[in-house]
Write an enzyme that holds these catalytic residues in place. Structure first.
Site, mmCIF file in Angstrom:
data_model
loop_
_atom_site.group_PDB
_atom_site.id
_atom_site.type_symbol
_atom_site.label_atom_id
_atom_site.label_comp_id
_atom_site.label_asym_id
_atom_site.label_seq_id
_atom_site.Cartn_x
_atom_site.Cartn_y
_atom_site.Cartn_z
ATOM 1 N N GLU A 1 0.764 -1.422 -0.076
ATOM 2 C CA GLU A 1 0.038 0.110 -0.005
ATOM 3 C C GLU A 1 0.840 1.325 0.035
ATOM 4 O O GLU A 1 0.252 2.279 -0.637
ATOM 5 C CB GLU A 1 -0.957 0.151 1.242
ATOM 6 N N LYS B 1 24.177 0.938 0.181
ATOM 7 C CA LYS B 1 23.672 -0.241 1.102
ATOM 8 C C LYS B 1 23.654 0.111 2.610
ATOM 9 O O LYS B 1 24.822 0.741 2.886
ATOM 10 C CB LYS B 1 24.238 -1.336 0.820
ATOM 11 N N ILE C 1 23.513 0.016 -19.062
ATOM 12 C CA ILE C 1 23.927 -1.054 -17.940
ATOM 13 C C ILE C 1 22.941 -2.234 -18.322
ATOM 14 O O ILE C 1 23.419 -3.204 -17.962
ATOM 15 C CB ILE C 1 23.618 -0.401 -16.659
ATOM 16 N N SER D 1 19.022 -2.502 -18.629
ATOM 17 C CA SER D 1 17.418 -2.648 -18.770
ATOM 18 C C SER D 1 17.066 -1.200 -19.225
ATOM 19 O O SER D 1 17.832 -0.018 -19.067
ATOM 20 C CB SER D 1 16.996 -2.632 -17.343
ATOM 21 N N GLU E 1 16.087 -5.807 -21.891
ATOM 22 C CA GLU E 1 15.307 -6.756 -20.881
ATOM 23 C C GLU E 1 13.877 -6.553 -20.560
ATOM 24 O O GLU E 1 13.396 -6.604 -19.365
ATOM 25 C CB GLU E 1 16.049 -6.549 -19.439
ATOM 26 N N ARG F 1 10.469 1.381 -4.091
ATOM 27 C CA ARG F 1 10.998 0.302 -4.606
ATOM 28 C C ARG F 1 11.136 -0.867 -3.652
ATOM 29 O O ARG F 1 11.624 -1.155 -2.787
ATOM 30 C CB ARG F 1 12.539 0.537 -4.851
ATOM 31 N N TRP G 1 20.763 -11.661 -3.551
ATOM 32 C CA TRP G 1 19.410 -10.994 -3.555
ATOM 33 C C TRP G 1 18.380 -12.137 -3.479
ATOM 34 O O TRP G 1 17.271 -12.097 -3.888
ATOM 35 C CB TRP G 1 19.308 -10.386 -4.840
ATOM 36 N N HIS H 1 18.908 7.280 -10.427
ATOM 37 C CA HIS H 1 17.909 7.067 -9.240
ATOM 38 C C HIS H 1 17.139 8.613 -9.035
ATOM 39 O O HIS H 1 16.497 8.295 -8.066
ATOM 40 C CB HIS H 1 18.677 6.746 -7.925
#
Length: 763
Positions: free
Chosen positions: A17, A117, A435, A437, A488, A519, A565, A698
C-alpha cells in the site's frame, strides 16, 4: 516474566500500500492528507499485529515514507544547503522527498543525497550530509505524534531510533564526523526528554556499528555519549541494539555503558552468547535476537528453547526474546501465499510468523505445556526438509566436485585480449553503452501479467516482447550508442527472472521486501540444489543481435548477486550454493558465445554487499565470491569481451580482489558521489577498462551535456582515457522514456565532444 519484542517491522504494507500511495503522491494523483492517512493505517495495522500476537511491546519509530535514516536526518534538521531549507524551521514532507529523489528549482537540477547499502543488506539508505558550522535541532514532531497514536490505541510503545554514533558513522563529512557529536547528543537529549514526558518506558537506540572494527576514538565516544544521555533522563530506559554480527572487541565497552538493556544478534554471532552471559552485569537486561530477521526459514524452536532455558537460569528472568534485527528485510505474511508447494510452505516463516515464534518461545520458558507440544510439531517440519528429494541432487553435487583451476582462468592476459577484442568490436575512443535495462512500460507489465494468468498465449507474449526489443534497439541506434543492449523487457526482476529458469528456486506471489523508498523486490527462495533447466536469455539476445549491425551485449545476473538477493538455504555453506549457480550461468555464457555474441555482461552489483562486516573474514568470502564469478565467465574465448557491473560500492579496501575478477570492462556507480568513488583507482592501477557511471538514474534530474563532460574529465584524472567507457550508473528500468531520451542523447553527445578533443591531442 520473560518479555518479548522485535527490532522493527516491514512498513510497505501487506499489499504494498505504501509503494502505491507514494508513487501516486509523486504523480500528484493523491494529496498529502491521503498519503498520511494510508501511512497511519499501515502503522496501526503493524502495531495491532504485534499486540495480538502477544509481544510485550510494540515498536514505534520504524515506519518511514522513504528511509528510517532519512527520517532521523529530517528530525534533527540536518538539511544540506542546496535544498534551500530555512534554518531552524520545521522540515516538511516535500523537502524530505527532495533529499531522497532530487528536484528542480528554476530549471536547475538539485541533486539528491547519496544512497548506499545499509551494512551488508540489500536495503538502501539516504546518506546524511554533515555541514560545517551547522547545529542540529528538533525539526519535526512526527515521532512523538506516532507515539501518541499508539498510546491512544491502548498499546505499550517501545520507541526505536538510529543511535547517535551509528548515525554519524553512516554520514559523510569533509571534517572529522565526531566533531558533530556534542550537537547531536544535545538534540538526542531533547528527543529522549520529550519521550519521557509521553511516559514512554523504553527507547531502542540502534547501534549496528558495534559489530564493526571501530577505532578507539569511536569507542571512547560511545562511553561519553551514553554517559551524557543517561544523565538527561530519569524514568526512560535505554536499550542499545547491535545486529548483523557479534560485538567482538567492543563487548567489554558495551557491557560497561550506563544503559538498562543490550540487544545482541545471536543468529549472526552464536559463538558469543555464552561469553556474554558469563560476563553480563547484574543491573542489565539481555535482549537475545535469536529469531532470524534476515531469512525466511522456520526456526528450530526445540533447539533454541533448550538454549534459552539454560541462559534464563543464569540471568534469572533478565532476558528478552527478539528478532536478530528488524524484520524489514523479509516478507510480511506467509498466509498471503496460496501457490507454494505445501511441503515447502511448511518450512517457511515470514515476519508475522516470526513474531509468533518469539511469543511461543517466551511461553515455553514459563512452562506452558500446550506450546511445548506445538514445538514438537514444528520440529517435524524442519526434519522433513533434510530428507526431501526436492532439496538434493546427486548430479549437481558431482559437478561441484569436478570444478578445476582451469575453470577460473582466461587463456590470455587482458592486454592480449584487448588487442583481439578491439579488432573484433572496432569501437571508438570513449565507447558508449548502457547497463542493461530500459523502461518497463505499462504495455510490458500488462503483457507479462496477462501471460502469467493465461489471458494470452506464449506466442502472443513473445511477439510483444520482440516488438519491444525492436523498439529499444531502434532507440539506441538513434541515440548513437556504440554497444547496444536488448533492454530486458521480458524480465520482471534481474534475479527473479534467472531463478525462474533454474532448478532449486521458489517464488512467492506477495513476498515483497523494501529496497528503498517505493522500490520493492520479491527475492526468490533457494530451497534446493541449483542447475539450469534450459537456455535462459539466448533466444532474446539472438533476436536483438539479428536486427543490429552493432554489437549487442548478452546480459546475465552474476552468481554472487543471485545468491545475495535471494533467501538462501541455510543447510549448506553459501559458497556451495553460489558455485552451483555459477556453473548454471557458465552453461548460459557458453551458449551465448556459440551464437556469435561478442560481449557478455555478468552483473555483480551485490559483490561488496556480501562482504562480511568484520575484516578478518574478508579474504575467505572474497576468495569464493571471485572464484564463482570466474567460473561463470572464464569459459569464453579471448576475443569475447566480458563486462560486469557493480552498485554503490566503496572499492578502496577490495580493489585488488575486483581486479582478480579479470572482467574486460567493469561499470560502476559513481555519479551520485561526483566521481569520488574513483579515488580507489588513484592508488591502485586497475589494469582493465572502466565505465564510471556519469549520471545518476535514481533521480528525475536530466544531466546536461556539460555536467557529463565534467564528470568524464574528472574520471580521466584517475583512469587512462583509452580505458574509459561512457554509461549511466545503473539500469534504466524505473525511468520514464522522456527522461531516458534526453539523458542518453546528452550522454552520447558528451562522449562525441570529448572524443574530438582527445583524438586531436593524440594526433
Amino acid at each position: 516474566m520473560i518479555k518479548t519484542h522485535i527490532l522493527g517491522y516491514p512498513r510497505i504494507g501487506t499489499n504494498r500500500e505504501l509503494k502505491i500511495a507514494l508513487e501516486s503522491y509523486w504523480k500528484n494523483e493523491i494529496d498529502l492528507k491521503t498519503l498520511e492517512k494510508i501511512g497511519k493505517k499501515i502503522r496501526v495495522k503493524n502495531w495491532i499485529t504485534q499486540y495480538k500476537a502477544g509481544l510485550s511491546y510494540v515498536t514505534v519509530g520504524d515506519f518511514s515514507y522513504y528511509d528510517h535514516v532519512l527520517n532521523l536526518t529530517a528530525m534533527i534538521g540536518s538539511i544540506p544547503k542546496r535544498f534551500n531549507h530555512l534554518e531552524k524551521s520545521l522540515v516538511d514532507i516535500n523537502t524530505y522527498f527532495h533529499m531522497a529523489r532530487g528536484c528542480t528549482r528554476k530549471g536547475n537540477p538539485i541533486y539528491a543525497c547519496e544512497m548506499t547499502k545499509f551494512f551488508d543488506t540489500n536495503y538502501h539508505y539516504i546518506v546524511p550530509e554533515l555541514e560545517i558550522n551547522k547545529d542540529f535541532y528538533l525539526s519535526n514532531n512526527n515521532l512523538f505524534n506516532e507515539v501518541k497514536e499508539c498510546q491512544n490505541l491502548g498499546l505499550k510503545p517501545k520507541v526505536v531510533l538510529i543511535g547517535p554514533l551509528t548515525y554519524l558513522w553512516l554520514a559523510k563529512s569533509s571534517i572529522n564526523k565526531l566533531n558533530f557529536l556534542p550537537s547531536l547528543i544535545n538534540v538526542y537529549s531533547k528527543i529522549l526528554k520529550k519521550l519521557e514526558k509521553q511516559n514512554v518506558e523504553w527507547v531502542q537506540l540502534d547501534e549496528p556499528i558495534l559489530v564493526l572494527d571501530i577505532p578507539k576514538i569511536w569507542k571512547d565516544s560511545f562511553e561519553r555519549a551514553y554517559k551524557n544521555l543517561s544523565k538527561k533522563i530519569k524514568k526512560l530506559k535505554i536499550m542499545i541494539a547491535s545486529y548483523f554480527g557479534g560485538l567482538g572487541k567492543n563487548l567489554d565497552m558495551v557491557l560497561s555503558l550506563p544503559i538498562k538493556n543490550i540487544h545482541i544478534d545471536v543468529v549472526r554471532a552464536p559463538q558469543e552468547l555464552n561469553l556474554i552471559v558469563e560476563k553480563f552485569p547484574d543491573d542489565k537486561i539481555l535482549s537475545i535476537g535469536i529469531i532470524d530477521g534476515r531469512n525466511i526459514w522456520k526456526a528450530n524452536l526445540k533447539k533454541i528453547l533448550k538454549k534459552l532455558k539454560k541462559i534464563n537460569i543464569v540471568l534469572k528472568n533478565r532476558i528478552w526474546i527478539s528478532s536478530s534485527c528488524s524484520l524489514l528485510h523479509i516478507p510480511i505474511d506467509l498466509n498471503k501465499e496460496k501457490n507454494i508447494n505445501k511441503k515447502i510452505l511448511n518450512w517457511l516463516s515470514f515476519a508475522k510468523q516470526k513474531i509468533d515464534e518469539i511469543v511461543i518461545l517466551s511461553k515455553c520458558i514459563n512452562n506452558d505445556l500446550k506450546n511445548e507440544k506445538y514445538i514438537k510439531d514444528y520440529t517435524k517440519a524442519i526434519e522433513s526438509r533434510k530428507k526431501c528429494y526436492m532439496v538434493n541432487s546427486k548430479s549437481v553435487k558431482e559437478r561441484i566436485k569436478k570444478i578445476k583451476k582451469n575453470y577460473l582462468i582466461r587463456n590470455k592476459s587482458y592486454l592480449q585480449r584487448k588487442f583481439l577484442q578491439n579488432k573484433k568490436l572496432n569501437l571508438p575512443l570513449l565507447p558508449t553503452t548502457t547497463i542493461g535495462s530500459f523502461p518497463q512500460t505499462k504495455i510490458i507489465r500488462l503483457a507479462r501479467k496477462k501471460f502469467k494468468i493465461g489471458k494470452i498465449s506464449i506466442e502472443t507474449y513473445e511477439q510483444i516482447m520482440r516488438y519491444q526489443i525492436l523498439f529499444i534497439i531502434a532507440k539506441q541506434k538513434r541515440y548513437g550508442i556504440d554497444m547496444l543492449v536488448h533492454g530486458e523487457p521480458e524480465r520482471n526482476d534481474m534475479v527473479e527472472y534467472f531463478g525462474e529458469n533454474l532448478k532449486g528456486f521458489l517464488f512467492t506471489n506477495n513476498g515483497w521486501v523494501q529496497s528503498y523508498g517505493s522500490r520493492c523486490v520479491k527475492p526468490p527462495i533457494i530451497y534446493g540444489d541449483v542447475e539450469r533447466k534450459n537456455q535462459i536469455t539466448v533466444r532474446w539476445i539472438k533476436y536483438a543481435q539479428s536486427i543490429s549491425l552493432k554489437p549487442v551485449k548478452g546480459m546475465l545476473t552474476g552468481p554472487v548477486t543471485i545468491l545475495q538477493w535471494s533467501f538462501v538455504r541455510d543447510d549448506q555453506p553459501k559458497e556451495i550454493t553460489c558455485k552451483q549457480i555459477a556453473l548454471a550461468l557458465r552453461d548460459e555464457v557458453k551458449d551465448l558465445e556459440k551464437l556469435g555474441i561478442k560481449a557478455i555482461q555478468i552483473d555483480e552489483p551485490a559483490l561488496r554487499e556480501g562482504l562480511p562486516l568484520n575484516k578478518k573474514y574478508y579474504k575467505y568470502y572474497l576468495n569464493w565470491a571471485i572464484s564463482c564469478f570466474k567460473i561463470s565467465s572464464a569459459v569464453v574465448k579471448d576475443e569475447t569481451q566480458i563486462h560486469t557491473h557493480m552498485c554503490y560500492s566503496q572499492f578502496n579496501d577490495i580493489i585488488a580482489y575486483i581486479s582478480e575478477m579479470d572482467a574486460d570492462v567493469i561499470t560502476i556507480e559513481t555519479a551520485r558521489s561526483n566521481m569520488n568513488l574513483l579515488n580507489a583507482f588513484k592508488f591502485f592501477e586497475y589494469p582493465n577498462e572502466i565505465g564510471p557511471g556519469i549520471y545518476d538514474i535514481h533521480t528525475r534530474n536530466v544531466p546536461s551535456i556539460e555536467d557529463m563532460i565534467f564528470l568524464i574529465k574528472k574520471a580521466a584524472k584517475s583512469i587512462p582515457i583509452d580505458r574509459i567507457w561512457v554509461n549511466p550508473d545503473c539500469g534504466l528500468k524505473t525511468r520514464k522514456w522522456k527522461e531516458v531520451d534526453y539523458s542518453l542523447n546528452n550522454m552520447v553527445k558528451a562522449a562525441y565532444e570529448l572524443r574530438k578533443i582527445f583524438n586531436k591531442k593524440s594526433s
